[in-house]
Design a protein around this motif. Structure first.
Motif, short mmCIF file in Angstrom:
data_model
loop_
_atom_site.label_atom_id
_atom_site.label_comp_id
_atom_site.label_asym_id
_atom_site.label_seq_id
_atom_site.Cartn_x
_atom_site.Cartn_y
_atom_site.Cartn_z
N ASP A 1 36.69 -12.96 29.05
CA ASP A 1 37.63 -13.42 30.07
C ASP A 1 37.08 -14.56 30.94
O ASP A 1 37.84 -15.20 31.67
CB ASP A 1 38.04 -12.26 30.97
N ASP A 2 35.78 -14.82 30.90
CA ASP A 2 35.20 -15.84 31.78
C ASP A 2 35.87 -17.21 31.66
O ASP A 2 36.24 -17.80 32.68
CB ASP A 2 33.69 -15.99 31.54
N PRO A 3 36.07 -17.75 30.46
CA PRO A 3 36.67 -19.08 30.38
C PRO A 3 38.13 -19.12 30.81
O PRO A 3 38.68 -20.19 31.05
CB PRO A 3 36.56 -19.45 28.89
N PHE A 4 38.77 -17.98 30.91
CA PHE A 4 40.20 -17.93 31.21
C PHE A 4 40.51 -17.21 32.52
O PHE A 4 41.63 -16.78 32.75
CB PHE A 4 40.94 -17.25 30.05
N THR A 5 39.52 -17.09 33.38
CA THR A 5 39.70 -16.37 34.63
C THR A 5 40.84 -16.95 35.45
O THR A 5 41.04 -18.17 35.47
CB THR A 5 38.40 -16.36 35.46
N SER A 6 41.56 -16.08 36.12
CA SER A 6 42.63 -16.54 37.01
C SER A 6 42.06 -16.92 38.38
O SER A 6 42.78 -17.43 39.23
CB SER A 6 43.70 -15.45 37.17
#
Length: 180
Positions: A145-150
């Motif tokens: 999820d790191d590259p796509f964190t909100s």
């Protein structure tokens, strides 16, 4: 020499800027390494710098930006080739959480998270390893999820905190320690 478990850069790992890193391009950033080769150098994208896509004159990129996870915006990937673009696309088959692709497709693949970056971060052969050895970066594994964190603004602190120990303590260092 740093005291963290991972000491060798590799594609798919995160570089987390040490609070003392003064380069304005990388202060309090998290960089996802896309490539690392001792003979060729390293490249990655900064995950923590969303920016406006205002003035972007590409109809090819519009559906990619519109369908990316919140915040659905363009990110500053780094100071190298600021007029170039990289799109990271989630690829569950890869050992790294993402891979880079070109923008040959008119529309993004449905159901796969992606994020757009303007420019990238680059290091000459040996440069990144020297910066890590000098303590400028905390090197760690990326979570999917790191590259796509909100919440890209809190990713730096989150990644450091989850490391525990010395790295977690770095997450609490104020931007300007003299004001503490």
């Amino acid at each position: 020499m740093n005291d963290y478990a991972i000491t060798r850069p590799a594609a798919g790992r995160l570089l987390v800027a040490h609070p003392a890193l003064e380069d304005p391009n990388f202060a309090r950033t998290v960089v996802l390494l896309l490539a690392h080769d001792d003979a060729e150098g390293s490249m990655g994208v900064v995950l923590t710098r969303p920016t406006s896509a205002e003035g972007l004159a590409s109809t090819v990129m519009e559906p990619w930006l519109a369908s990316s996870p919140d915040p659905s915006m363009l990110f500053l990937g780094g100071p190298v080739q600021p007029d170039g673009y990289i799109c990271l696309v989630e690829d569950p088959a890869e050992p790294s959480p993402v891979r880079s692709i070109d923008l040959m497709a008119e529309h993004p693949a449905p159901g796969r998270r992606h994020r757009m970056y303007r420019g990238y971060a680059g290091w000459a052969p040996g440069q990144l390893s020297a910066e890590i050895d000098d303590g400028g970066w905390v090197l760690t594994r990326a979570l999917p999820d790191d590259p796509f964190t909100s919440e890209p603004g809190s990713l730096w602190q989150s990644v450091l905190t989850r490391q525990g120990g010395t790295a977690a303590a770095l997450a609490r260092v104020p931007v300007d320690p003299s004001l503490n």
